[in-house]
Scaffold this active site. Structure first.
Site, PDB file in Angstrom:
ATOM      1  N   TYR A   1       0.853  -1.204   0.000  1.00  0.00           N
ATOM      2  CA  TYR A   1       0.000   0.000   0.000  1.00  0.00           C
ATOM      3  C   TYR A   1       0.880   1.242   0.000  1.00  0.00           C
ATOM      4  O   TYR A   1       1.964   1.243   0.595  1.00  0.00           O
ATOM      5  CB  TYR A   1      -0.891   0.012   1.250  1.00  0.00           C
ATOM      6  CG  TYR A   1      -2.008  -1.016   1.242  1.00  0.00           C
ATOM      7  CD1 TYR A   1      -3.283  -0.668   0.809  1.00  0.00           C
ATOM      8  CD2 TYR A   1      -1.786  -2.316   1.663  1.00  0.00           C
ATOM      9  CE1 TYR A   1      -4.320  -1.598   0.813  1.00  0.00           C
ATOM     10  CE2 TYR A   1      -2.821  -3.258   1.671  1.00  0.00           C
ATOM     11  CZ  TYR A   1      -4.088  -2.882   1.242  1.00  0.00           C
ATOM     12  OH  TYR A   1      -5.107  -3.794   1.250  1.00  0.00           O
ATOM     13  N   GLU A   2       0.387   2.299  -0.664  1.00  0.00           N
ATOM     14  CA  GLU A   2       1.218   3.491  -0.844  1.00  0.00           C
ATOM     15  C   GLU A   2       1.553   4.198   0.472  1.00  0.00           C
ATOM     16  O   GLU A   2       2.449   5.025   0.520  1.00  0.00           O
ATOM     17  CB  GLU A   2       0.557   4.466  -1.808  1.00  0.00           C
ATOM     18  CG  GLU A   2      -0.736   5.063  -1.274  1.00  0.00           C
ATOM     19  CD  GLU A   2      -1.535   5.795  -2.349  1.00  0.00           C
ATOM     20  OE1 GLU A   2      -1.262   5.614  -3.536  1.00  0.00           O
ATOM     21  OE2 GLU A   2      -2.460   6.536  -1.973  1.00  0.00           O
ATOM     22  N   SER A   3       0.842   3.865   1.546  1.00  0.00           N
ATOM     23  CA  SER A   3       1.164   4.452   2.848  1.00  0.00           C
ATOM     24  C   SER A   3       2.520   3.963   3.354  1.00  0.00           C
ATOM     25  O   SER A   3       3.027   4.490   4.339  1.00  0.00           O
ATOM     26  CB  SER A   3       0.086   4.086   3.863  1.00  0.00           C
ATOM     27  OG  SER A   3      -0.079   2.679   3.914  1.00  0.00           O
ATOM     28  N   GLY A   4       3.084   2.942   2.695  1.00  0.00           N
ATOM     29  CA  GLY A   4       4.416   2.474   3.085  1.00  0.00           C
ATOM     30  C   GLY A   4       4.429   1.078   3.672  1.00  0.00           C
ATOM     31  O   GLY A   4       5.476   0.610   4.125  1.00  0.00           O
TER      32      GLY A   4
END
Lengths: 267, 252
Positions: free
Chosen positions: B49-52
């Site tokens: 996920y792009e949140s890391g």
């Protein structure tokens, strides 16, 4: 307590001025919502608000009339839908016109990296073929001096004020945070002045796997604000209040219900 | 068991995710499908996920890409600049899973504005987020989106993320590294780019759906493959897992 650790109202009054470029960051996690609401209470105007994901806290600031410009890469209520106050400002100039500067996440992240690095710009392999560069002056093609490849340059972001939330600080103002760390480090180091709100003040920072420590001397001010990220969360202290994100949709949907909410914040 | 069109779409999308591939997941339909795949046939699927969060193993569906359950269950949690610069940009992620507000015949995606006037849009959408780089840099892209003539338009009002540009060779000319969209999975069926001219072609319909219905739900004269197949209906196991995952939440 050192002079670096001050109450929230004092920190905002000291650091944020009308017309400033202000970045409140936190990628879903550790969003400094209480600091945003303090900016609303102090009635600041003409701000350029910078944030990768302007969500509830920026919907509140925009609806309250604090913002003149927004620099961003994704504006929505995550997992719920639209930001109605943001949309009303863009589509109907209510309560004030909102100028926008629009990027992708990768572009914004790299702009902060350049800002924190003391460089004028960053390079990424992105944006090529999209319509974003047509509408955003801060996206420009650049030729690699070594391979000749066409890439994208984005200028450094150096806000006047960078604000984030974190789990804890010690009495010297050293700040520790962990979990989803977003662009916390980058925005603090890129900004001329910075404020970190924390859940808790401790005598000594206990080591935590994966935690980041920002030394106190690299920050301007620290304020102790337990629950200051709500409705976002602080891992180890609170959970994300998903119900509130869903409730915000109804609160923000029309101007009157939003005004009622706003009156509550200002009271 | 009976099922909804959305459930069929989500199951069809989950099935294309295999084994231990690494999948960059957007929120909404893509996240539901990717989590379903991990809970059924692809337990080793790596969700990014792009949140890391890399290798998240949530036991419930996250409402947002940054929910705590993703960080708590991940193999690694990295900063957002690291996610985009070290993991996505060099092509370390095999599959990108995206949604769309508008998509055109070359699978270009719009999530920015509806209407021709960028400064005064009819509808202001959330914007790019991580999508342009996911579309550019993942090995291949799978789009999950409900099909209607409003969404499937001849030309998108704004190219937020590049699919196949204006046709063959465009991605290569732009220097985009991945293969681009290889499948568009809808509530009616599946569209794939033609191997020669890259135009999206209907290759499969879901049970009970006709090609005519899919054509009618498309804003350009949609091509239909000479040999069409029909999606296998959702199994009881798939539906049970999907409903357990979504719980009280809608399956959308």
């Amino acid at each position: 307590m050192t002079a670096r650790i001050v109450p929230l109202a004092e920190a905002v009054a000291e650091l944020v001025h009308d017309g400033d470029t202000v970045a409140l960051e936190g990628f879903t996690h550790l969003i400094p919502v209480a600091a945003g609401q303090e900016i609303i209470r102090q009635g600041l105007r003409g701000l350029t608000l910078v944030r990768m994901t302007p969500d509830i806290v920026y919907d509140q600031l925009i609806g309250a009339g604090c913002a003149a410009r927004l620099v961003f890469s994704w504006a929505g209520n995550p997992g719920v839908g639209s930001l109605h106050r943001f949309r009303d400002a863009v589509q109907n100039s209510w309560p004030a016109p909102l100028e926008i500067e629009e990027h992708s996440h990768a572009g914004m992240a790299n702009r902060y990296v350049a800002g924190a690095s003391g460089l004028p710009f960053a390079v990424l392999r992105g944006y090529l073929g999209t319509d974003l560069s047509e509408h955003t002056a801060t996206i420009a093609p650049i030729r690699c001096p070594f391979t000749g490849e066409t890439l994208t340059a984005v200028p450094a972001l150096n806000p006047d004020v960078g604000i984030v939330h974190a789990q804890r600080a010690d009495r010297h103002g050293n700040v520790q945070y962990w979990g989803i760390t977003g662009v916390h480090k980058e925005v603090v180091l890129a900004s001329a002045r910075s404020l970190v709100t924390v859940e808790e003040l401790v005598d000594e920072l206990t080591p935590v796997p994966g935690a980041v420590v920002l030394p106190g001397w690299a920050l301007t001010r620290v304020s102790v604000v337990p629950g200051g990220a709500h409705p976002s969360y602080a891992m180890g202290y609170s959970d994300r209040d998903n119900d509130y994100y869903q409730a915000w949709d109804a609160i923000s949907r029309d101007r009157q219900s939003f005004q009622e909410w706003l009156a509550g914040v200002k009271a | 068991m009976t099922w909804s069109a959305d459930e069929m779409m989500t199951v069809a999308a989950a099935r294309v995710l295999r084994g231990d591939s690494r999948c960059f997941v957007g929120i909404g339909l893509p996240s539901t499908a990717a989590n379903l795949a991990r809970r059924t046939h692809a337990p080793d699927l790596v969700l990014v996920y792009e949140s890391g969060t890399i290798g998240a193993k949530p036991d419930r569906l996250p409402l947002s890409i940054g929910d705590g359950v993703l960080a708590e269950t991940a193999d690694a949690v990295v900063s957002v600049p690291e996610m985009f610069n070290y993991w996505l940009q060099p092509g370390r992620i095999g599959i990108g899973f995206l949604g769309a507000a508008q998509i055109d015949r070359y699978a270009n995606i719009n999530t920015t504005v509806i209407g021709d006037d960028y400064a005064g849009p009819r509808v202001r959408l959330p914007g790019a987020g991580g999508a342009p780089e996911i579309a550019a840099s993942c090995g291949e892209v799978i789009v999950v989106v409900r099909q209607s003539a409003r969404t499937f338009v001849d030309r998108v009002d704004f190219v937020t993320s590049v699919g196949h540009g204006k046709g063959p060779g465009d991605r290569e000319r732009l220097g985009l590294r991945g293969r681009g969209p290889v499948l568009v999975i809808t509530d009616l069926g599946v569209l794939e780019p033609d191997p020669d001219d890259r135009e999206l072609t209907l290759t499969r319909v879901h049970p009970g759906v006709t090609a005519e219905q899919a054509v009618a739900a498309t804003g350009w004269p949609l091509r239909v493959a000479a040999t069409m197949t029909t999606t296998e209906p959702p199994s009881e196991a798939e539906l049970t897992a999907l409903r357990a995952l979504t719980g009280s939440q809608e399956t959308t």
